[in-house]
Design an enzyme around this catalytic site. Structure first.
Site, PDB file in Angstrom:
ATOM      1  N   CYS A 137       0.828  -1.209   0.000  1.00  0.00           N
ATOM      2  CA  CYS A 137       0.000   0.000   0.000  1.00  0.00           C
ATOM      3  C   CYS A 137       0.862   1.258   0.000  1.00  0.00           C
ATOM      4  O   CYS A 137       0.670   2.162  -0.836  1.00  0.00           O
ATOM      5  CB  CYS A 137      -0.958  -0.020   1.178  1.00  0.00           C
ATOM      6  SG  CYS A 137      -0.199  -0.354   2.787  1.00  0.00           S
ATOM      7  N   TYR A 138       1.811   1.358   0.909  1.00  0.00           N
ATOM      8  CA  TYR A 138       2.693   2.516   0.933  1.00  0.00           C
ATOM      9  C   TYR A 138       3.451   2.672  -0.398  1.00  0.00           C
ATOM     10  O   TYR A 138       3.520   3.775  -0.953  1.00  0.00           O
ATOM     11  CB  TYR A 138       3.700   2.406   2.071  1.00  0.00           C
ATOM     12  CG  TYR A 138       3.190   2.745   3.452  1.00  0.00           C
ATOM     13  CD1 TYR A 138       2.503   3.934   3.699  1.00  0.00           C
ATOM     14  CD2 TYR A 138       3.440   1.900   4.532  1.00  0.00           C
ATOM     15  CE1 TYR A 138       2.074   4.262   4.971  1.00  0.00           C
ATOM     16  CE2 TYR A 138       3.015   2.225   5.810  1.00  0.00           C
ATOM     17  CZ  TYR A 138       2.336   3.405   6.032  1.00  0.00           C
ATOM     18  OH  TYR A 138       1.912   3.734   7.298  1.00  0.00           O
TER      19      TYR A 138
END
Length: 348
Positions: free
Chosen positions: A152-153
């Site tokens: 996600c990051y």
């Protein structure tokens, strides 16, 4: 309809995948697995499925032979180490796999072992795995048997910086990526650090200098410039359920200005529906992307410090995990990339 299976249905990413697949026009969820909840109907653990076509679907214990026989593609929403073994078995049986763990994201097994502190037992599969960021690798994803769904990051950071780096408009030296995530990013397993009273009405940094997504960001941004890079990646926990806001800082190259940079981003993401470059003066917010597959970008230049500042917002569960996994599955199975993915944010 293409048949898909989901290994690890009880986590947040499994829950989000179920929500998306419930209304998908081209994918039919035929198998869901969990060792702990085996034997239960899906609606028992997710009451929101009461009265739907998935409510009575029985949860079973994971069995790769059964999954391969009954599914055209399998999503692996399980922890690292567990995923690599199942992916290898499923690929050996000829089944396509989208792996939501970190096991196949890093192309160098030594880098993986250094950051995750475990041996990579299926390193031979790394050459087959395609990094599942459609804006960069859509054609390769379409022909892949194994896709490594991005973290996600990294999704928020790579999409924020890649165009400017590839065009030489910013320096690859001294990059800083500052990211904040909602608590679902920590997973559904109970822990003191994610209890309501520990995250509500506070804001904290964690894993500074040692977050495991660092090499993933460096790997892909290194592709943009054709060499290895090192950056400072810093993470924080927001007192919200879902969403990531990333602010990335980079030194401008001589002569680069905001107008040139905006034109670069518009051209790079032209035709890529899930990245939205917001109007000048408008900065992304997590609420505008909640529950969608969008990544919103805002660009600012600071003439005083000679920096480009890029703000990006995604939903960590959808664009940062399950929605991106569905986009990858769509491409792998010959469907339109955006099929079944929600456009409207969850409001308020």
């Amino acid at each position: 309809m293409k048949r898909v299976g989901l290994v690890g249905v009880t986590g947040y990413t499994g829950m989000e995948l179920t929500r998306i697949l419930l209304g998908h026009p081209g994918l039919r969820l035929t198998k869901v697995t969990s060792r702990k909840e085996a034997g239960q109907p899906l609606q028992k653990i997710y009451p929101f499925l009461q009265g739907t076509k998935l409510g009575d679907l029985e949860i079973t214990a994971p069995d790769c032979t059964v999954l391969a026989a009954e599914c055209d593609l399998v999503f692996l929403a399980v922890p690292h180490c567990t995923a690599m073994e199942m992916a290898a078995e499923l690929r050996g049986l000829g089944t396509r796999v989208v792996d939501l763990s970190a096991d196949f994201r890093l192309r160098d097994h030594a880098v993986y072992e250094s950051w995750y502190q475990v041996p990579h037992t299926q390193s031979a599969l790394l050459a087959e795995a395609v990094y599942g960021l459609p804006e960069l690798y859509a054609e390769r994803i379409a022909g892949a048997g194994l896709v490594a769904n991005p973290g996600c990051y990294p999704t928020s950071a790579i999409l924020a910086l890649y165009p400017a780096l590839a065009a030489g408009l910013i320096s690859p030296e001294d990059l800083v990526v500052d990211s904040k995530s909602g608590t679902t990013g920590a997973g559904r397993k109970a822990g003191v650090g994610t209890l309501f009273c520990e995250v509500s009405d506070t804001f904290r940094a964690y894993n500074l200098t040692k977050h495991r997504h660092t090499p993933e960001i460096e790997q892909e941004l290194g592709v943009a410039v054709g060499r290895e890079i090192r950056l400072s990646f810093n993470t924080h926990l927001l007192p919200i359920n879902r969403g990531i806001l990333t602010t990335a800082y980079a030194k401008l190259s001589p002569g680069a200005d905001l107008e040139q940079i905006r034109a670069c981003y518009q051209e790079f993401y032209a035709g890529k529906r899930w990245v939205r470059l917001l109007p000048q003066g408008t900065l992304p917010e997590t609420r505008w992307v909640r529950g969608t597959n969008f990544c919103d970008l805002g660009l600012v230049t600071d003439p005083r410090t000679d920096r480009l500042i890029v703000v990006s917002a995604i939903d960590n569960l959808c664009r940062g995990a399950s929605g991106q996994a569905v986009a990858n599955a769509n491409l792998m199975l010959g469907l339109e990339e955006g099929a079944g993915l929600p456009f409207a944010p969850l409001m308020p």
